[in-house]
Design a protein around this motif. Structure first.
Motif, PDB file in Angstrom:
ATOM      1  N   PHE A  78      31.834 126.248 -23.095  1.00 39.62           N
ATOM      2  CA  PHE A  78      31.168 125.257 -22.262  1.00 39.62           C
ATOM      3  C   PHE A  78      31.032 123.944 -23.007  1.00 39.62           C
ATOM      4  O   PHE A  78      30.827 123.929 -24.224  1.00 39.62           O
ATOM      5  CB  PHE A  78      29.796 125.783 -21.831  1.00 39.62           C
ATOM      6  N   ASP A  79      31.138 122.854 -22.268  1.00 41.89           N
ATOM      7  CA  ASP A  79      30.981 121.524 -22.862  1.00 41.89           C
ATOM      8  C   ASP A  79      29.527 121.223 -23.186  1.00 41.89           C
ATOM      9  O   ASP A  79      29.234 120.454 -24.098  1.00 41.89           O
ATOM     10  CB  ASP A  79      31.520 120.452 -21.916  1.00 41.89           C
ATOM     11  N   ALA A  80      28.610 121.812 -22.416  1.00 36.48           N
ATOM     12  CA  ALA A  80      27.166 121.674 -22.658  1.00 36.48           C
ATOM     13  C   ALA A  80      26.511 122.951 -22.152  1.00 36.48           C
ATOM     14  O   ALA A  80      26.974 123.551 -21.175  1.00 36.48           O
ATOM     15  CB  ALA A  80      26.598 120.462 -21.930  1.00 36.48           C
ATOM     16  N   ILE A  81      25.450 123.368 -22.830  1.00 37.75           N
ATOM     17  CA  ILE A  81      24.700 124.553 -22.416  1.00 37.75           C
ATOM     18  C   ILE A  81      23.240 124.137 -22.288  1.00 37.75           C
ATOM     19  O   ILE A  81      22.552 123.958 -23.291  1.00 37.75           O
ATOM     20  CB  ILE A  81      24.831 125.698 -23.436  1.00 37.75           C
ATOM     21  N   LEU A  82      22.793 123.940 -21.048  1.00 37.65           N
ATOM     22  CA  LEU A  82      21.392 123.618 -20.806  1.00 37.65           C
ATOM     23  C   LEU A  82      20.637 124.924 -20.779  1.00 37.65           C
ATOM     24  O   LEU A  82      20.994 125.839 -20.025  1.00 37.65           O
ATOM     25  CB  LEU A  82      21.229 122.887 -19.472  1.00 37.65           C
ATOM     26  N   CYS A  83      19.626 125.055 -21.617  1.00 39.13           N
ATOM     27  CA  CYS A  83      18.974 126.350 -21.785  1.00 39.13           C
ATOM     28  C   CYS A  83      17.462 126.213 -21.806  1.00 39.13           C
ATOM     29  O   CYS A  83      16.912 125.464 -22.618  1.00 39.13           O
ATOM     30  CB  CYS A  83      19.464 126.995 -23.077  1.00 39.13           C
ATOM     31  N   ASP A  84      16.814 126.967 -20.922  1.00 36.26           N
ATOM     32  CA  ASP A  84      15.361 127.041 -20.915  1.00 36.26           C
ATOM     33  C   ASP A  84      14.901 127.617 -22.248  1.00 36.26           C
ATOM     34  O   ASP A  84      15.508 128.551 -22.780  1.00 36.26           O
ATOM     35  CB  ASP A  84      14.911 127.929 -19.755  1.00 36.26           C
ATOM     36  N   LEU A  85      13.854 127.055 -22.785  1.00 35.93           N
ATOM     37  CA  LEU A  85      13.346 127.502 -24.082  1.00 35.93           C
ATOM     38  C   LEU A  85      12.630 128.845 -23.976  1.00 35.93           C
ATOM     39  O   LEU A  85      12.850 129.744 -24.773  1.00 35.93           O
ATOM     40  CB  LEU A  85      12.401 126.437 -24.650  1.00 35.93           C
ATOM     41  N   MET A  86      11.765 128.977 -22.973  1.00 40.41           N
ATOM     42  CA  MET A  86      10.942 130.176 -22.834  1.00 40.41           C
ATOM     43  C   MET A  86      11.383 130.966 -21.605  1.00 40.41           C
ATOM     44  O   MET A  86      11.232 130.501 -20.476  1.00 40.41           O
ATOM     45  CB  MET A  86       9.465 129.787 -22.705  1.00 40.41           C
ATOM     46  N   MET A  87      11.958 132.145 -21.855  1.00 40.61           N
ATOM     47  CA  MET A  87      12.392 133.044 -20.787  1.00 40.61           C
ATOM     48  C   MET A  87      12.002 134.457 -21.170  1.00 40.61           C
ATOM     49  O   MET A  87      11.876 134.767 -22.357  1.00 40.61           O
ATOM     50  CB  MET A  87      13.917 132.974 -20.614  1.00 40.61           C
ATOM     51  N   MET A  95      15.372 137.736 -23.835  1.00 40.12           N
ATOM     52  CA  MET A  95      15.853 136.849 -24.894  1.00 40.12           C
ATOM     53  C   MET A  95      15.467 135.415 -24.551  1.00 40.12           C
ATOM     54  O   MET A  95      15.764 134.924 -23.470  1.00 40.12           O
ATOM     55  CB  MET A  95      17.377 136.970 -25.014  1.00 40.12           C
ATOM     56  N   THR A  96      14.806 134.740 -25.473  1.00 38.14           N
ATOM     57  CA  THR A  96      14.401 133.347 -25.258  1.00 38.14           C
ATOM     58  C   THR A  96      15.571 132.402 -25.549  1.00 38.14           C
ATOM     59  O   THR A  96      16.585 132.803 -26.129  1.00 38.14           O
ATOM     60  CB  THR A  96      13.237 132.950 -26.180  1.00 38.14           C
ATOM     61  N   GLY A  97      15.394 131.154 -25.171  1.00 37.81           N
ATOM     62  CA  GLY A  97      16.392 130.144 -25.503  1.00 37.81           C
ATOM     63  C   GLY A  97      16.535 129.973 -27.007  1.00 37.81           C
ATOM     64  O   GLY A  97      17.624 129.688 -27.514  1.00 37.81           O
ATOM     65  N   MET A  98      15.423 130.152 -27.722  1.00 41.97           N
ATOM     66  CA  MET A  98      15.472 130.064 -29.187  1.00 41.97           C
ATOM     67  C   MET A  98      16.356 131.172 -29.753  1.00 41.97           C
ATOM     68  O   MET A  98      17.193 130.926 -30.626  1.00 41.97           O
ATOM     69  CB  MET A  98      14.057 130.181 -29.768  1.00 41.97           C
ATOM     70  N   GLU A  99      16.174 132.378 -29.236  1.00 39.30           N
ATOM     71  CA  GLU A  99      16.970 133.513 -29.708  1.00 39.30           C
ATOM     72  C   GLU A  99      18.438 133.353 -29.320  1.00 39.30           C
ATOM     73  O   GLU A  99      19.326 133.721 -30.096  1.00 39.30           O
ATOM     74  CB  GLU A  99      16.395 134.813 -29.151  1.00 39.30           C
ATOM     75  N   ALA A 144      26.699 126.668 -30.109  1.00 44.23           N
ATOM     76  CA  ALA A 144      25.310 126.388 -30.504  1.00 44.23           C
ATOM     77  C   ALA A 144      25.070 124.889 -30.596  1.00 44.23           C
ATOM     78  O   ALA A 144      23.993 124.392 -30.256  1.00 44.23           O
ATOM     79  CB  ALA A 144      24.984 127.067 -31.832  1.00 44.23           C
ATOM     80  N   ALA A 145      26.089 124.154 -31.020  1.00 36.00           N
ATOM     81  CA  ALA A 145      25.968 122.697 -31.161  1.00 36.00           C
ATOM     82  C   ALA A 145      25.934 121.998 -29.808  1.00 36.00           C
ATOM     83  O   ALA A 145      25.618 120.809 -29.735  1.00 36.00           O
ATOM     84  CB  ALA A 145      27.127 122.164 -31.994  1.00 36.00           C
ATOM     85  N   ARG A 146      26.221 122.701 -28.733  1.00 31.01           N
ATOM     86  CA  ARG A 146      26.268 122.109 -27.393  1.00 31.01           C
ATOM     87  C   ARG A 146      25.031 122.430 -26.558  1.00 31.01           C
ATOM     88  O   ARG A 146      24.982 122.136 -25.367  1.00 31.01           O
ATOM     89  CB  ARG A 146      27.530 122.570 -26.677  1.00 31.01           C
ATOM     90  N   VAL A 147      24.026 123.044 -27.169  1.00 33.56           N
ATOM     91  CA  VAL A 147      22.806 123.426 -26.437  1.00 33.56           C
ATOM     92  C   VAL A 147      21.913 122.210 -26.211  1.00 33.56           C
ATOM     93  O   VAL A 147      21.689 121.409 -27.115  1.00 33.56           O
ATOM     94  CB  VAL A 147      22.037 124.529 -27.195  1.00 33.56           C
ATOM     95  N   VAL A 148      21.421 122.113 -24.985  1.00 31.96           N
ATOM     96  CA  VAL A 148      20.377 121.152 -24.606  1.00 31.96           C
ATOM     97  C   VAL A 148      19.179 122.000 -24.205  1.00 31.96           C
ATOM     98  O   VAL A 148      19.279 122.850 -23.318  1.00 31.96           O
ATOM     99  CB  VAL A 148      20.811 120.265 -23.417  1.00 31.96           C
ATOM    100  N   VAL A 149      18.049 121.794 -24.850  1.00 33.58           N
ATOM    101  CA  VAL A 149      16.850 122.577 -24.586  1.00 33.58           C
ATOM    102  C   VAL A 149      16.129 122.029 -23.362  1.00 33.58           C
ATOM    103  O   VAL A 149      15.860 120.831 -23.269  1.00 33.58           O
ATOM    104  CB  VAL A 149      15.912 122.549 -25.811  1.00 33.58           C
ATOM    105  N   LEU A 150      15.811 122.932 -22.427  1.00 31.47           N
ATOM    106  CA  LEU A 150      14.987 122.597 -21.273  1.00 31.47           C
ATOM    107  C   LEU A 150      13.617 123.212 -21.515  1.00 31.47           C
ATOM    108  O   LEU A 150      13.522 124.396 -21.819  1.00 31.47           O
ATOM    109  CB  LEU A 150      15.582 123.181 -19.991  1.00 31.47           C
ATOM    110  N   THR A 151      12.591 122.421 -21.395  1.00 34.24           N
ATOM    111  CA  THR A 151      11.265 122.950 -21.666  1.00 34.24           C
ATOM    112  C   THR A 151      10.225 122.350 -20.740  1.00 34.24           C
ATOM    113  O   THR A 151      10.342 121.202 -20.336  1.00 34.24           O
ATOM    114  CB  THR A 151      10.864 122.721 -23.140  1.00 34.24           C
ATOM    115  N   GLY A 152       9.235 123.180 -20.416  1.00 32.82           N
ATOM    116  CA  GLY A 152       8.124 122.731 -19.583  1.00 32.82           C
ATOM    117  C   GLY A 152       6.982 122.177 -20.407  1.00 32.82           C
ATOM    118  O   GLY A 152       5.954 121.800 -19.869  1.00 32.82           O
ATOM    119  N   GLY A 153       7.151 122.127 -21.705  1.00 34.84           N
ATOM    120  CA  GLY A 153       6.140 121.527 -22.565  1.00 34.84           C
ATOM    121  C   GLY A 153       5.075 122.486 -23.063  1.00 34.84           C
ATOM    122  O   GLY A 153       4.274 122.126 -23.899  1.00 34.84           O
TER     123      GLY A 153
END
Length: 115
Positions: A41-50, A53-57, A70-79
């Motif tokens: 994938f060119d970019a991987i938008l990933c929720d942090l807390m799921m 397996m979490t986005g961190m994992e 891994a270098a293409r991950v964009v973290v999505l987070t609700g804060g």
């Protein structure tokens, strides 16, 4: 994109679909399996807390098995950060989009990651 919330995934798909092909995985495990099968994938938008397996994992697993992804991950987070999430965000230099996201900001972040 990887998010366990179908409404969020649908909104992101609608936002990005005019310029990008968007594949949605409802879990980090599903995303890891797809990448393990050779999908890239060119970019991987990933929720942090799921749940599960979490986005961190997911990012940590990708760093081991597919560092290019891994270098293409964009973290999505609700804060709402746990201590572990704060430490992760402090440690890794990944682009991030806050939920609720600004559509133009999301498109710009993806544009930068895709190059």
């Amino acid at each position: 994109m990887v998010d366990d919330e179908p409404a969020v995934a649908s909104a992101i798909r609608r936002t990005l679909a005019p310029q990008h092909d968007v594949e949605v995985q409802g879990s980090a495990e599903g995303a890891l399996a797809a990448i393990g099968r050779g999908d890239r994938f060119d970019a991987i938008l990933c929720d942090l807390m799921m749940p599960g397996m979490t986005g961190m994992e997911l990012h940590e697993a990708l760093a081991r098995v597919a560092p290019d992804q891994a270098a293409r991950v964009v973290v999505l987070t609700g804060g709402a950060y746990t201590e572990r999430a704060r430490e992760f965000l402090d440690r890794v230099a990944l682009p991030r989009c806050e939920k609720p996201f600004d559509p133009s900001g999301l498109r710009e972040t993806v544009r930068r990651v895709v190059g």
